[in-house]
Design a protein around this motif. Structure first.
Motif, PDB file in Angstrom:
ATOM      1  N   ALA A 147     -22.576  -2.040  16.608  1.00 38.96           N
ATOM      2  CA  ALA A 147     -23.369  -0.844  17.511  1.00 38.96           C
ATOM      3  C   ALA A 147     -24.815  -0.336  16.454  1.00 38.96           C
ATOM      4  O   ALA A 147     -25.633   0.041  16.711  1.00 38.96           O
ATOM      5  CB  ALA A 147     -22.833   0.096  18.287  1.00 38.96           C
ATOM      6  N   SER A 148     -23.922  -0.441  14.660  1.00 36.82           N
ATOM      7  CA  SER A 148     -25.158   0.706  13.911  1.00 36.82           C
ATOM      8  C   SER A 148     -26.567  -0.014  13.706  1.00 36.82           C
ATOM      9  O   SER A 148     -27.356   0.269  13.289  1.00 36.82           O
ATOM     10  CB  SER A 148     -24.420   0.989  12.246  1.00 36.82           C
ATOM     11  N   ALA A 149     -26.448  -1.679  14.309  1.00 38.36           N
ATOM     12  CA  ALA A 149     -27.537  -2.654  13.645  1.00 38.36           C
ATOM     13  C   ALA A 149     -28.931  -1.697  14.773  1.00 38.36           C
ATOM     14  O   ALA A 149     -30.019  -2.182  14.598  1.00 38.36           O
ATOM     15  CB  ALA A 149     -27.562  -3.999  15.036  1.00 38.36           C
ATOM     16  N   GLU A 150     -28.032  -1.332  15.769  1.00 40.62           N
ATOM     17  CA  GLU A 150     -30.250  -0.297  16.380  1.00 40.62           C
ATOM     18  C   GLU A 150     -30.387   0.948  15.448  1.00 40.62           C
ATOM     19  O   GLU A 150     -31.230   1.126  16.110  1.00 40.62           O
ATOM     20  CB  GLU A 150     -29.054   0.277  17.477  1.00 40.62           C
ATOM     21  N   ASP A 151     -29.792   1.027  14.741  1.00 40.66           N
ATOM     22  CA  ASP A 151     -29.769   2.509  13.754  1.00 40.66           C
ATOM     23  C   ASP A 151     -31.188   2.026  12.304  1.00 40.66           C
ATOM     24  O   ASP A 151     -31.362   2.339  11.731  1.00 40.66           O
ATOM     25  CB  ASP A 151     -29.196   3.065  13.006  1.00 40.66           C
ATOM     26  N   THR A 152     -31.239   0.610  12.082  1.00 44.19           N
ATOM     27  CA  THR A 152     -32.151   0.345  11.065  1.00 44.19           C
ATOM     28  C   THR A 152     -32.887  -1.195  11.742  1.00 44.19           C
ATOM     29  O   THR A 152     -32.393  -1.958  11.717  1.00 44.19           O
ATOM     30  CB  THR A 152     -31.576  -0.133  10.179  1.00 44.19           C
ATOM     31  N   PRO A 153     -34.525  -1.118  10.837  1.00 41.58           N
ATOM     32  CA  PRO A 153     -34.825  -2.762  11.414  1.00 41.58           C
ATOM     33  C   PRO A 153     -33.893  -3.389  10.086  1.00 41.58           C
ATOM     34  O   PRO A 153     -34.829  -4.735  10.220  1.00 41.58           O
ATOM     35  CB  PRO A 153     -36.078  -2.345  10.997  1.00 41.58           C
ATOM     36  N   CYS A 154     -33.109  -2.917   9.006  1.00 40.86           N
ATOM     37  CA  CYS A 154     -32.714  -3.982   7.990  1.00 40.86           C
ATOM     38  C   CYS A 154     -31.483  -4.535   8.591  1.00 40.86           C
ATOM     39  O   CYS A 154     -31.290  -3.839   9.642  1.00 40.86           O
ATOM     40  CB  CYS A 154     -32.681  -3.177   6.939  1.00 40.86           C
ATOM     41  N   ALA A 155     -31.012  -5.767   8.108  1.00 42.04           N
ATOM     42  CA  ALA A 155     -29.405  -6.515   8.162  1.00 42.04           C
ATOM     43  C   ALA A 155     -28.706  -5.397   7.962  1.00 42.04           C
ATOM     44  O   ALA A 155     -28.639  -5.007   6.114  1.00 42.04           O
ATOM     45  CB  ALA A 155     -29.546  -7.650   7.714  1.00 42.04           C
ATOM     46  N   PRO A 156     -27.672  -3.875   8.559  1.00 41.71           N
ATOM     47  CA  PRO A 156     -26.637  -3.502   8.075  1.00 41.71           C
ATOM     48  C   PRO A 156     -25.986  -4.230   7.222  1.00 41.71           C
ATOM     49  O   PRO A 156     -25.219  -5.770   6.992  1.00 41.71           O
ATOM     50  CB  PRO A 156     -26.205  -3.273   9.129  1.00 41.71           C
ATOM     51  N   GLN A 157     -24.936  -3.583   5.979  1.00 45.22           N
ATOM     52  CA  GLN A 157     -24.534  -4.115   4.977  1.00 45.22           C
ATOM     53  C   GLN A 157     -24.029  -3.251   4.504  1.00 45.22           C
ATOM     54  O   GLN A 157     -23.737  -1.530   4.082  1.00 45.22           O
ATOM     55  CB  GLN A 157     -24.928  -4.521   3.788  1.00 45.22           C
ATOM     56  N   LEU A 158     -22.587  -3.121   4.797  1.00 44.42           N
ATOM     57  CA  LEU A 158     -21.123  -2.025   3.967  1.00 44.42           C
ATOM     58  C   LEU A 158     -21.274  -1.886   3.099  1.00 44.42           C
ATOM     59  O   LEU A 158     -20.876  -3.431   2.605  1.00 44.42           O
ATOM     60  CB  LEU A 158     -20.006  -2.671   5.507  1.00 44.42           C
ATOM     61  N   ARG A 159     -21.425  -1.051   2.338  1.00 41.60           N
ATOM     62  CA  ARG A 159     -21.002  -1.197   0.736  1.00 41.60           C
ATOM     63  C   ARG A 159     -20.253  -0.867   0.357  1.00 41.60           C
ATOM     64  O   ARG A 159     -20.106  -1.068  -0.508  1.00 41.60           O
ATOM     65  CB  ARG A 159     -22.402  -0.795   0.578  1.00 41.60           C
ATOM     66  N   ALA A 160     -19.607   0.286   0.931  1.00 40.90           N
ATOM     67  CA  ALA A 160     -18.618   1.079   0.447  1.00 40.90           C
ATOM     68  C   ALA A 160     -17.636   2.059   1.922  1.00 40.90           C
ATOM     69  O   ALA A 160     -18.055   1.798   2.559  1.00 40.90           O
ATOM     70  CB  ALA A 160     -18.798   2.348  -0.107  1.00 40.90           C
ATOM     71  N   VAL A 161     -16.641   2.023   0.959  1.00 42.50           N
ATOM     72  CA  VAL A 161     -15.540   2.807   2.618  1.00 42.50           C
ATOM     73  C   VAL A 161     -14.838   3.995   1.180  1.00 42.50           C
ATOM     74  O   VAL A 161     -14.300   3.628   0.443  1.00 42.50           O
ATOM     75  CB  VAL A 161     -14.644   2.276   2.800  1.00 42.50           C
ATOM     76  N   LEU A 162     -15.244   5.050   1.736  1.00 34.10           N
ATOM     77  CA  LEU A 162     -15.066   6.413   0.960  1.00 34.10           C
ATOM     78  C   LEU A 162     -13.890   7.165   2.033  1.00 34.10           C
ATOM     79  O   LEU A 162     -13.813   7.345   3.254  1.00 34.10           O
ATOM     80  CB  LEU A 162     -16.212   7.554   1.356  1.00 34.10           C
ATOM     81  N   THR A 163     -12.587   7.471   1.416  1.00 34.86           N
ATOM     82  CA  THR A 163     -11.803   8.137   1.423  1.00 34.86           C
ATOM     83  C   THR A 163     -11.860   9.948   1.243  1.00 34.86           C
ATOM     84  O   THR A 163     -11.407  10.168   0.299  1.00 34.86           O
ATOM     85  CB  THR A 163     -10.230   7.649   1.332  1.00 34.86           C
ATOM     86  N   THR A 164     -11.741  10.071   2.129  1.00 28.73           N
ATOM     87  CA  THR A 164     -11.024  12.111   1.781  1.00 28.73           C
ATOM     88  C   THR A 164     -10.188  12.547   1.666  1.00 28.73           C
ATOM     89  O   THR A 164      -9.337  13.317   0.865  1.00 28.73           O
ATOM     90  CB  THR A 164     -11.688  12.802   3.684  1.00 28.73           C
ATOM     91  N   HIS A 165      -8.662  11.952   2.074  1.00 25.49           N
ATOM     92  CA  HIS A 165      -7.431  11.865   1.304  1.00 25.49           C
ATOM     93  C   HIS A 165      -6.283  11.340   1.921  1.00 25.49           C
ATOM     94  O   HIS A 165      -6.574   9.803   2.611  1.00 25.49           O
ATOM     95  CB  HIS A 165      -7.334  13.608   1.996  1.00 25.49           C
ATOM     96  N   ARG A 166      -5.398  11.363   0.810  1.00 21.48           N
ATOM     97  CA  ARG A 166      -4.049   9.985   1.412  1.00 21.48           C
ATOM     98  C   ARG A 166      -3.620  10.349   2.477  1.00 21.48           C
ATOM     99  O   ARG A 166      -2.315   9.237   2.338  1.00 21.48           O
ATOM    100  CB  ARG A 166      -3.344   9.979   0.048  1.00 21.48           C
TER     101      ARG A 166
END
Length: 222
Positions: A57-76
């Motif tokens: 769905a996030s393809a609507e948010d940018t004119p560029c090709a979306p690319q997931l670069r990182a997954v951050l985790t707040t806690h274990r």
């Protein structure tokens, strides 16, 4: 059960989407840099299929090709990491978590944590920079991620360390004191009242809405 992802903030440089997943109604957040398409996901909690739907769905948010670069985790905690192996399976996707929680996450989900985060660090990708704030107490390695906005409110993704109405659950008086002290010093002592708090479950709040209640939280002990 998962809800559809919602575009909750359309900021000058990035968009922020939120998705609630699982029986615990965990919040998953997706930040997309408009000029590069680079994306950062915060807390791959559960329901990898729904998370992939948010990515699509996030393809609507940018004119560029979306690319997931990182997954951050707040806690274990288990309810915040169940989709991590599926979402971070691509070796080009960096995983990061608080240094003290990282080994527990790796053991629980048989997943790599590429980057062990310390208080005061900056995690930066093309178009997205987040400050790391350690908030010790809910878990020993809990961290929050801070996105500052020029000429607008700061956004803080707090995991389970700060909610509307109080700090996250702790297992002892010592842990509660540690968490509240960190929250008071590192969040309420630094950020303006219009700062938006995005918790790990439920609705957002602001620093200003919660600030009058700090003494009450300390007195009640939770």
């Amino acid at each position: 059960m998962a809800s559809d992802s919602t575009l909750i903030h359309d900021l000058p440089a990035i968009t922020v989407r939120r998705l609630a997943v699982s029986e615990m109604s965990n919040n998953v957040y997706l930040l997309t840099a408009k000029k590069s398409g680079i994306q950062v996901l915060i807390d791959a909690a559960a329901d990898a299929e729904a998370v992939r739907g948010m990515l699509a769905a996030s393809a609507e948010d940018t004119p560029c090709a979306p690319q997931l670069r990182a997954v951050l985790t707040t806690h274990r905690h288990w309810d915040h990491i169940r989709a991590l192996p599926a979402i971070a399976a691509d070796p080009d996707v960096e995983t990061a978590a608080g240094a003290v929680d990282a080994a527990a996450i790796e053991e629980a989900e048989d997943v790599r944590i590429d980057r062990r985060l310390e208080h005061g660090q900056l995690v930066q990708y093309d178009g997205i920079g987040l400050d790391v704030i350690a908030l010790r107490g809910h878990t020993p390695g809990s961290v929050a991620f801070v996105y500052p906005v020029e000429d607008g409110p700061t956004h803080v993704f707090t995991g389970d360390s700060l909610f509307p109405g109080g700090v996250g659950k702790t297992q002892s008086a010592e842990d509660f004191g540690s968490l509240l002290d960190d929250v008071v010093e590192r969040l309420f002592g630094v950020f303006d009242d219009d700062t938006i708090v995005h918790p790990g479950h439920g609705a957002p709040t602001t620093i200003g809405a919660e600030r009058p209640h700090l003494a009450e939280w300390r007195e009640r002990g939770w």
